[in-house]
Write an enzyme that holds these catalytic residues in place. Sequence first.
Site, PDB file in Angstrom:
ATOM      1  N   ALA A 264      -0.336  -6.300  -0.393  1.00 15.91           N
ATOM      2  CA  ALA A 264      -1.445  -7.179  -0.751  1.00 15.91           C
ATOM      3  C   ALA A 264      -1.152  -7.952  -2.033  1.00 15.91           C
ATOM      4  O   ALA A 264      -0.449  -7.467  -2.927  1.00 15.91           O
ATOM      5  CB  ALA A 264      -2.728  -6.365  -0.923  1.00 15.91           C
TER       6      ALA A 264
ATOM      7  N   GLY B 252       0.539  -2.949   2.586  1.00 10.54           N
ATOM      8  CA  GLY B 252       0.210  -3.713   3.779  1.00 10.54           C
ATOM      9  C   GLY B 252       1.426  -4.270   4.480  1.00 10.54           C
ATOM     10  O   GLY B 252       1.391  -4.505   5.691  1.00 10.54           O
TER      11      GLY B 252
ATOM     12  N   GLU C 276       2.536  -1.512   6.625  1.00 12.46           N
ATOM     13  CA  GLU C 276       1.524  -1.352   7.671  1.00 12.46           C
ATOM     14  C   GLU C 276       1.676  -2.413   8.758  1.00 12.46           C
ATOM     15  O   GLU C 276       1.435  -2.137   9.941  1.00 12.46           O
ATOM     16  CB  GLU C 276       0.125  -1.388   7.063  1.00 12.46           C
TER      17      GLU C 276
ATOM     18  N   GLU D  99      -0.577   2.710  -2.154  1.00  9.17           N
ATOM     19  CA  GLU D  99      -1.934   2.310  -2.516  1.00  9.17           C
ATOM     20  C   GLU D  99      -2.629   3.250  -3.495  1.00  9.17           C
ATOM     21  O   GLU D  99      -3.374   2.796  -4.381  1.00  9.17           O
ATOM     22  CB  GLU D  99      -2.795   2.156  -1.242  1.00  9.17           C
TER      23      GLU D  99
END
Length: 256
Positions: free
Chosen positions: A63, A108, A111, A131
């Site tokens: 992110a 992310g 992910e 995270e």
Amino acid sequence: MPDVVLLDHGLVAEIRLNRVAARNALSSALAEELTAAAEAVRGTAARAVVLSSADPAAFCVGADLKERGGLTDAGFMAQRLVFRRAFAAVRELAVPAVAAVHGHALGGGYELALCCDLIVADETAVVGLPEVRFGIVPGGGGTQLLPRRAGYGVAADLILTGRHVRAAEAARLGLIDRLVPARTDHEAATELADQIAANSPVAVANARNAIRRGLDTDLAAGLDIEDSAWRAAIFADDRREGVRAFIERRRPDWPG
């Protein structure tokens, strides 16, 4: 310059992350473009997808924390909806997806790779879900996809420590599927996608559906899912063409 580019290579489409100046950091704008690109695959002839990066140094660093630094609580919630749509669009691609990973694939970014069916990574790859080090919980599917891929212990190790894992260990732990030499991830992922795309689209779709649905049930129910997939394929024209092509010693021309 768009943040995400959809390339049509015929039977294989390529979704390329293209925010190179920011190491493909996931902004709201990139997420919206990613959703659009993934949905646009349905309008192509693609039977497989490669998710790649235009940045030679990284797949995706996660992110965009600089953007998030300026968000209000309401802004976070609005972005959350945008991000959830993007990850779902990749996860729910109608055809198998192969991630081509090099350099950092963190948060992310990793992910996004996990949302694909297969992950090809080169020797430069570094993956992780850091995270918790920023007071956040993985929100792109990491807490659910990683234990399904690598088991509870491996997932807990990565998620609760937030540590980074280099390519060799990632391969050993099952965090990636294929480890290839440096700078060959794109080529290897494309070759893998080509192999998938060459097979019966009906058989591939039903087999993929059986694998995915079977993960969420017990063995007896999973075998029933497999039986349904087998029946769907056996009565399709692809099966008839596959048998004819084998007998005639030629490549199948799949009706699809």
